[in-house]
Write an enzyme that holds these catalytic residues in place. Structure first.
Site, PDB file in Angstrom:
ATOM      1  N   ASP A 136      38.062  19.303 -58.152  1.00 52.12           N
ATOM      2  CA  ASP A 136      37.159  18.348 -57.520  1.00 52.12           C
ATOM      3  C   ASP A 136      36.486  18.938 -56.292  1.00 52.12           C
ATOM      4  O   ASP A 136      35.452  18.442 -55.847  1.00 52.12           O
ATOM      5  CB  ASP A 136      37.923  17.080 -57.134  1.00 52.12           C
ATOM      6  CG  ASP A 136      38.410  16.329 -58.356  1.00 52.12           C
ATOM      7  OD1 ASP A 136      37.564  15.798 -59.088  1.00 52.12           O
ATOM      8  OD2 ASP A 136      39.633  16.286 -58.584  1.00 52.12           O
TER       9      ASP A 136
ATOM     10  N   ASN B 140      42.416  19.289 -56.310  1.00 47.25           N
ATOM     11  CA  ASN B 140      42.396  18.677 -57.638  1.00 47.25           C
ATOM     12  C   ASN B 140      43.473  17.591 -57.686  1.00 47.25           C
ATOM     13  O   ASN B 140      44.187  17.360 -56.714  1.00 47.25           O
ATOM     14  CB  ASN B 140      42.645  19.753 -58.709  1.00 47.25           C
ATOM     15  CG  ASN B 140      42.287  19.283 -60.102  1.00 47.25           C
ATOM     16  OD1 ASN B 140      41.197  18.736 -60.335  1.00 47.25           O
ATOM     17  ND2 ASN B 140      43.163  19.499 -61.062  1.00 47.25           N
ATOM     18  N   LYS B 141      43.552  16.916 -58.813  1.00 47.04           N
ATOM     19  CA  LYS B 141      44.541  15.853 -59.006  1.00 47.04           C
ATOM     20  C   LYS B 141      45.920  16.270 -58.488  1.00 47.04           C
ATOM     21  O   LYS B 141      46.379  17.385 -58.738  1.00 47.04           O
ATOM     22  CB  LYS B 141      44.619  15.528 -60.505  1.00 47.04           C
ATOM     23  CG  LYS B 141      45.838  14.736 -60.949  1.00 47.04           C
ATOM     24  CD  LYS B 141      45.641  13.257 -60.805  1.00 47.04           C
ATOM     25  CE  LYS B 141      46.858  12.516 -61.385  1.00 47.04           C
ATOM     26  NZ  LYS B 141      46.694  11.075 -61.410  1.00 47.04           N
TER      27      LYS B 141
END
Length: 275
Positions: free
Chosen positions: A186, A196-197
C-alpha cells in the site's frame, strides 16, 4: 463543498475493507472524472483544492492516494482534469500488466508461493504465470479480521490455480514449506520499507528465517516521494469480539533488509538504493 456524487465516492473509499491501494486510486481517479463533468471555472478550481486534501485522507497510509492528488493539476479546465484522471487510470492498468509479465518470470515450475492479504498486482502475476503454462500452487492466509484472503481464494479458484488457505497464526509454520514469498503493498517509503496489511512483517521474517526469497509487487505510484518509514501514519480500526476490545492496526511496516526486490512496471527494484 464537493458535489454529492464525488463525496459519495470518497466515502465509499473510506469504508472499503477488502480491496487495496490500486482499487482506491482508481476510484479516486473516477471521482475526478465525475467532478470534471459537474464543475468548471473557479468552482472547479476550489473543488480541486479540496480534493487535494480529501483524497489522501480517505486512507492516510496509502501512497497511491497522495500521488493521485498530486498528479491532478489545480486548474479551471475540466477537460484537463478529465484527461489527467483518465491518463492515471491508463498508466495504472499498463503498470499492472507489466508487473504481471515481470513477476511471472520469478515463478518457476512447481513453485509454492506464500502470500498474505489481497493484492491485484499479485493476482496479475499469478494470472500471467498461469497463462504462460506454469504449474504452481499458492499458500494464502485468511487475513483476519477482514478476510481479504478469502477474496483472493475466489480469484485463484476462477483462474484454476491450486491453493490452500491457512490461519494467520500459521504463517511461520507454512513459510518453511514455501519456495517464494510474494505480497502487494500500500506504500513504499523513501527508505525502502514496505507498508502492507498487518501480518506482512511476520511473513517476511518467517521467509527470511527459512531462506525463502520474499518479493513485493507494486505499481510505481505506490512509492511515496516524501515519507520515510517512521513518518507513516498507521490506521487503527475499531474491533471487538465477545465484548472485548481488540487492537486492530490495519498495516505494518516491513524493513527493506527482508525484501529481495520490489516488482514494478519499471523492473525489479532493490530497496532502498533504487527506490
Amino acid at each position: 463543498m464537493l458535489p454529492q456524487e464525488v463525496s459519495a465516492i470518497i466515502e465509499e473509499m473510506r469504508a472499503e475493507r477488502i480491496r487495496g491501494a490500486s482499487w482506491l486510486a482508481r476510484k479516486g481517479a473516477e471521482a475526478y472524472i465525475i467532478l470534471s463533468q459537474i464543475l468548471e471555472g473557479e468552482e472547479l478550481k476550489k473543488a480541486l483544492e479540496e480534493m487535494r486534501r480529501e483524497i489522501p485522507l480517505a486512507n492516510k497510509t496509502m501512497a497511491s492516494l497522495y500521488n493521485l492528488a498530486q498528479f491532478i493539476p489545480i486548474t479551471h479546465d475540466p477537460n484537463l482534469v478529465r484527461a489527467k484522471a483518465e491518463e492515471f487510470i491508463r498508466l495504472g492498468e499498463e503498470a499492472k500488466r507489466e508487473i504481471g509479465n515481470i513477476g511471472s518470470e520469478l515463478i518457476d515450475e512447481n513453485e509454492i508461493v506464500i502470500t498474505h492479504s489481497f493484492s491485484s498486482a499479485v493476482v496479475e502475476i499469478f494470472r500471467t504465470a498461469k497463462r504462460k503454462g506454469k504449474s504452481f500452487r499458492v499458500i494464502l492466509t485468511e487475513s483476519a479480521p477482514d478476510y481479504e484472503g478469502i477474496a483472493l481464494a475466489k480469484e485463484l479458484e476462477s483462474l484454476g490455480i491450486p491453493f490452500e488457505i491457512i490461519t494467520d497464526a500459521q504463517l511461520g509454520f507454512f513459510a518453511g514449506k514455501a519456495t517464494l514469498g510474494l505480497v502487494g503493498a500500500d506504500n513504499i517509503t523513501r527508505d525502502g520499507a514496505v507498508v502492507n496489511k498487518a501480518g506482512t512483517y511476520p511473513l517476511a521474517l518467517a521467509c527470511h528465517d527459512n531462506h525463502v526469497p520474499f518479493y513485493v509487487a507494486a505499481e510505481s505510484f505506490k512509492l511515496h516521494p516524501k515519507l520515510s518509514s517512521d513518518e507513516v501514519e498507521i490506521i487503527e480500526r475499531p474491533y471487538a469480539r465477545q465484548g472485548y476490545r481488540i487492537r486492530n492496526f490495519l498495516f505494518d511496516i516491513t524493513p527493506w533488509k527482508y525484501i529481495r526486490g520490489i516488482i514494478t512496471e519499471l523492473g525489479i527494484l532493490v530497496p532502498p538504493k533504487e527506490i
